[in-house]
Design a protein around this motif. Structure first.
Motif, mmCIF file in Angstrom:
data_model
loop_
_atom_site.group_PDB
_atom_site.id
_atom_site.type_symbol
_atom_site.label_atom_id
_atom_site.label_comp_id
_atom_site.label_asym_id
_atom_site.label_seq_id
_atom_site.Cartn_x
_atom_site.Cartn_y
_atom_site.Cartn_z
ATOM 1 N N ILE A 135 0.841 -1.205 0.000
ATOM 2 C CA ILE A 135 0.000 0.000 0.000
ATOM 3 C C ILE A 135 0.874 1.253 0.000
ATOM 4 O O ILE A 135 0.621 2.227 -0.706
ATOM 5 C CB ILE A 135 -0.951 0.009 1.215
ATOM 6 N N LYS A 182 -4.587 2.502 4.469
ATOM 7 C CA LYS A 182 -5.721 2.547 3.553
ATOM 8 C C LYS A 182 -6.507 3.847 3.730
ATOM 9 O O LYS A 182 -6.996 4.429 2.766
ATOM 10 C CB LYS A 182 -6.629 1.317 3.758
ATOM 11 N N GLU A 192 -10.404 4.236 -3.122
ATOM 12 C CA GLU A 192 -9.959 3.138 -2.271
ATOM 13 C C GLU A 192 -8.691 2.531 -2.865
ATOM 14 O O GLU A 192 -8.482 2.568 -4.077
ATOM 15 C CB GLU A 192 -11.034 2.028 -2.210
#
Ligand code: ADP
Ligand code: MG
Ligand code: MG
Length: 894
Positions: A135, A182, A192
């Motif tokens: 991420i 996130k 997202e």
């Protein structure tokens, strides 16, 4: 076209198409080394993408085909929720651009597959660590989120848990971090984090394509002269994991030491870490040898592979590897970047080991590297205040004020104040500051950190890993113990020893310069027993000696004074190719020139001024000729416009006007001078009354110079010396001009050399297009030609250097209209073609006519190669560049 190649389909010679990384991954696959399977998307695809702004459909289909092949081979599916295949998406252009472009690891992880990975690996912590890395990297490189938010969140949780290192965080900590990450993605982009594995991969590929055109990549390419049109390849490769606990790890190594050239392997290793951690300098690494203690089997296998790669590539290689639970994987190799000193030493070592020939060894070093070895170094004898000692990451001696960021560095550099960029660690965003600074100092990271690699590539001094040093960008201070320095304070860093000093430190000749100017014995003595230095001096000596043996081009120097001449000889010049005579009319001699201008032609007043100048010049010439005993010396008759020797028009106008206003009248001489200056004023002096035109317009001027030169030579002859003067006429456009001067010169020579065997050659400079394209006619009146490529560039392009160099050429380079300034490297297609034509035409009349070049290009490596190819006999350059020209002339000939 085929857009995708499996690693098993390519090889190392396909760098244009597969990029360096892809081509070498393919080569290692071919050598049967343990390379995680993968495929490469070509630079063609990148160019197609950049042109269209979207991914060609055909590419998506090909990627699917190769991905399926890979999945079948391994028996896992990308992002599968039970047992996911993960991949990295890695950029890789033809020329390596360390840290300039993007790579994303762990693609294929999402909220489900992370659970599957945890299960199959039987390691929850590892799975979540990999996910948070994905991420973070994806957010930064694909979704363009500033990296600081992620870093801060990571630091915050470490602080909360009271731990120092990433690997000390537990699985639960990492789960929490994933949800924080996130949230950051959502807040920063409104989107997202994508859960679909294929979408992650496709977006990653696109991001790599796009990263080709980031500002920092462009800056880097401009500096390294890499064309912007090449594009990058993209490698998609099965992930292997160095972050699976204590039996895993990752490292970077070199088959020889890239900073000193020591033979013997060299590298950094990090246990329980993933690739980027080593380069980012996040944790200080361990030496490669410690791997041998943890995991002897992998270590031995790695050593074996390193040796094989070096034998295969016949050069020092650098390598990225990862160990996953005791299994070694090779992730990258290439012929490694190295410092100048290492380049020389490695080239001779490999020749000694009979892996390459002497000619090949010569090809492995460059004039630019030799130049670096000639930079001054800190004076051992000087008093110094040591601040700290750290890693010698890129050699050199740099002094400057402390700056902390790009803006400060660029500001200082623009104001002409040398500076040292000081940071905890550097990353690609710091590139502009690194370019602007004299040197770089970091408190973290090893010899393979970003700062070290980039600095070595740029030939910048760099010291890394100064652990005792605290860098505080907020207060703009650095601290060692209780010693505090602030922005603007001067420090000195020694990239050869790793020392950092407070304040200014004086510099002296480098050991290599001592060798070059005073010979092998003194060069070795200057090394003062330092084994590395001694080996370096021997290496330079061997390669330069070989260059001298094989080169066809002679190397002369541009020298206007006896001191320059002596320096040039010290550096190995075989003669003077350009002795400018302008300065012989300056200083106290200006008054004589003024007398010439203010007197009438044919009067005794003018003759007296000429006579006085002649006597002075004879003395000048004699001194230089004496220095150059036995070697040719080309004297260029006076070239610049005469007004350069006269008072400034405006100054004089003011002076006369003021005198008139206060005293009612001005000095009579001033008024006459003003009139003369007005008369001689030109709108385009570069194209005006100068060179041979001036010589013909103002009879007696060239005459006095020729008389002075011949007299000086005859006197030396009488004293038993061996002078070889050559007379060069500047700015010739027609054969009649040359004939005019030549007949006068011949008369003087005949009259003055009476009874002495003195050969005085007479030639012309070729610096006008007309001279080049009528060279066959000019050659009838010339014994030699020297291409004056500075003026030839101006006259071919129709712009004057002084007016354009600082103004539109930088803009042209920025816009890629010029790759490099035509004054730095010869424009082969235009100016070069005229040189070539001139050579052919001149030789068609006189096959043996001597042809050379003088001017900046004579010392420029790329231009020297060109001059070799078109068949010139010599290049002439500034004394300091003579060794570089010798080396490059040698390299051109092998
Ligand atoms: P760079 O060109 O900036 O070095 P790389 O593409 O080599 O970028 O990747 C960055 C880091 O990630 C390197 O340390 C590399 O070894 C590591 N890495 C890349 N692909 C993989 C992979 N498939 N498995 C494990 N580590 C990888
Ligand atoms: Mg790499
Ligand atoms: Mg000129």
């Amino acid at each position: 076209v085929k857009y995708v190649y499996d690693f098993s389909e390519g090889d190392k010679d396909m760098r244009d198409l597969l990029g360096g990384k892809g081509a070498n991954l393919a080569e290692m696959t071919k050598l049967d080394l343990p390379v995680p399977p993968g495929f490469t998307i070509t630079t063609d695809a990148c160019r197609a993408y950049l042109e269209k702004g979207s991914v060609p459909e055909k590419l998506s289909v090909e990627v699917t085909k190769h991905l399926r092949g890979m999945e079948d081979l391994i028996g896992r599916r990308l992002g599968d929720s039970e047992d996911p295949l993960l991949v990295s998406v890695r950029s890789g252009a033809k020329f390596s651009m360390p840290g300039m472009m993007e790579t994303v690891l762990n693609i294929g992880l999402n909220d489900e597959s992370v659970l599957g990975l945890a299960k199959v690996a039987d390691d929850e912590r590892f799975a979540w660590d990999s996910y948070r890395r994905l991420i973070q990297m994806f957010g930064k490189t694909v979704m363009d989120i500033e990296g600081d938010g992620f870093e801060e969140a990571l630091s915050a949780i470490k602080e909360e848990r009271g731990v120092r290192f990433d690997y000390e965080l537990t699985a639960d900590d990492l789960k929490e971090l994933v949800s924080t990450f996130k949230k950051i993605v959502k807040e920063e982009t409104g989107r997202e984090f994508p859960q679909d594995p294929r979408e992650q991969m496709d977006q990653g590929i696109e991001a790599v394509f796009r990263s080709w055109n980031t500002e920092r990549a462009k800056i880097y390419r401009r500096r390294e002269r890499i064309p912007h049109t090449l594009g990058t390849a993209v490698n998609v490769q099965t992930m292997v994991f160095g972050n699976m606990g204590e039996t895993s790890g990752t490292g970077v190594c070199f088959t020889r030491d890239p900073s000193t050239g020591h033979s013997g392997v060299y590298g950094d290793y990090l246990m329980n870490a993933q690739g980027e951690d080593v380069v980012a300098g996040i944790r200080n690494t361990e030496a490669l040898a410690t791997l041998g203690e943890h995991d002897e089997k992998s270590y031995k296998e790695l050593l074996g592979i390193m040796r094989r790669l070096e034998t295969h590539y016949k050069d020092m290689c650098d390598i990225e590897f990862t160990i996953e639970r005791g299994k070694l994987w090779m992730l990258q190799t290439r012929v490694g970047k190295r410092t100048a000193a290492a380049a020389f030493r490695i080239a001779t070592q490999l020749n000694d080991e009979r892996l390459i020939t002497q000619d090949e060894a010569l090809g492995r070093v460059s004039g630019a590297q030799l130049t670096q070895l000639m930079f001054p170094q800190f004076d051992d004898e000087a008093e110094k205040v040591l601040l700290t000692r750290a890693m010698a990451a890129s050699p050199g001696a740099a002094v400057g004020e402390i700056v902390f960021n790009n803006e400060e560095a660029e500001e200082a550099a623009a104001a002409g104040r040398p500076c040292i960029l000081v940071r905890r660690e550097t990353n690609p965003e710091d590139l502009p500051g690194m370019v602007a600074a004299e040197g770089v100092l970091t408190s973290r990271g090893g010899k393979t950190s970003h700062a070290a690699v980039v600095a070595r590539g740029m030939g910048k001094t760099c010291v890394t890993g100064a652990e005792a040093l605290t860098v505080d960008v907020n207060t703009h201070t650095i601290k060692v113990g209780d010693k505090v320095l602030k922005a603007g304070d001067t420090i000195a860093i020694d990239g050869t020893t790793g020392e950092v000093f407070v304040g200014d430190v004086p510099v002296v000749d480098s050991v290599v310069t001592t060798y070059l100017t005073r010979g092998l014995e003194e060069g070795l003595a200057a090394a003062k027993g330092d084994k590395d230095m001694i080996e370096l001096v021997h290496s330079v000596d061997r390669l330069l000696t070989h260059a001298d043996k094989v080169r066809r081009l002679d190397v002369r120097a541009n020298a206007d004074t006896p001191e320059d001449a002596a320096r040039a000889l010290g550096f190995g010049a075989q003669g003077i190719g350009l002795c400018r005579t302008e300065h012989m009319f300056l200083g106290s001699r200006r008054a004589l020139i003024e007398r010439v201008i203010l007197s009438e032609e044919g009067t005794s007043d003018r003759q007296e001024a000429f006579d006085a100048l002649e006597a002075l010049q004879k003395d000048d010439f004699k001194k230089i000729l004496k220095e150059m005993d036995g070697k040719p010396m080309t004297v260029r008759l006076i070239d610049p416009p005469l007004h350069e020797f006269l008072p400034d028009l405006t100054d004089l106008e003011v002076k006369v006007a003021v005198a008139k206003a206060t005293d009612g009248k001005a000095d009579e001489k001033d008024e006459r001078m003003l009139e003369a200056v007005r008369r001689m004023h030109e709108s385009n002096p570069m194209l005006g009354l100068r060179g041979v035109r001036l010589g013909i317009y103002l009879p007696g001027l060239f005459t006095l110079q020729i008389r002075a030169l011949v007299d000086a030579a005859v006197e030396l002859k009488k004293e038993g010396a061996d002078p070889h003067p050559e007379i060069m006429v500047p700015l010739v456009g027609s054969v009649s001009e040359l004939a005019h001067i030549r007949s006068e010169a011949e008369q003087i020579v005949a009259e003055k050399t009476n009874g002495y065997d003195l050969d005085v050659q007479i030639g012309a400079m070729i610096e006008l297009p007309r001279a080049a394209i009528t060279a066959e006619t000019l050659a009838e009146e010339a014994d030699f030609f020297s291409f004056g490529t500075n003026d030839l560039t101006q006259t071919v392009w129709g712009f004057s250097r002084d007016d354009v160099e600082g103004v539109f050429i930088p803009k042209y380079i920025e816009e890629q209209i010029f790759g490099v300034s035509p004054f730095e490297t010869i424009d082969q297609h235009g100016v070069g073609r005229l040189v070539q034509e001139g050579v052919e035409r001149a030789r068609s009349t006189k096959p043996d006519i001597k042809l050379g070049v003088c001017g900046e290009h004579g010392g420029d490596p790329d231009s020297i190669r060109f001059f070799h190819q078109v068949g010139l006999d010599y290049v002439s350059c500034s004394p300091f560049r003579v060794p570089v020209a010798r080396l490059e002339a040698g390299r051109s000939a092998v």
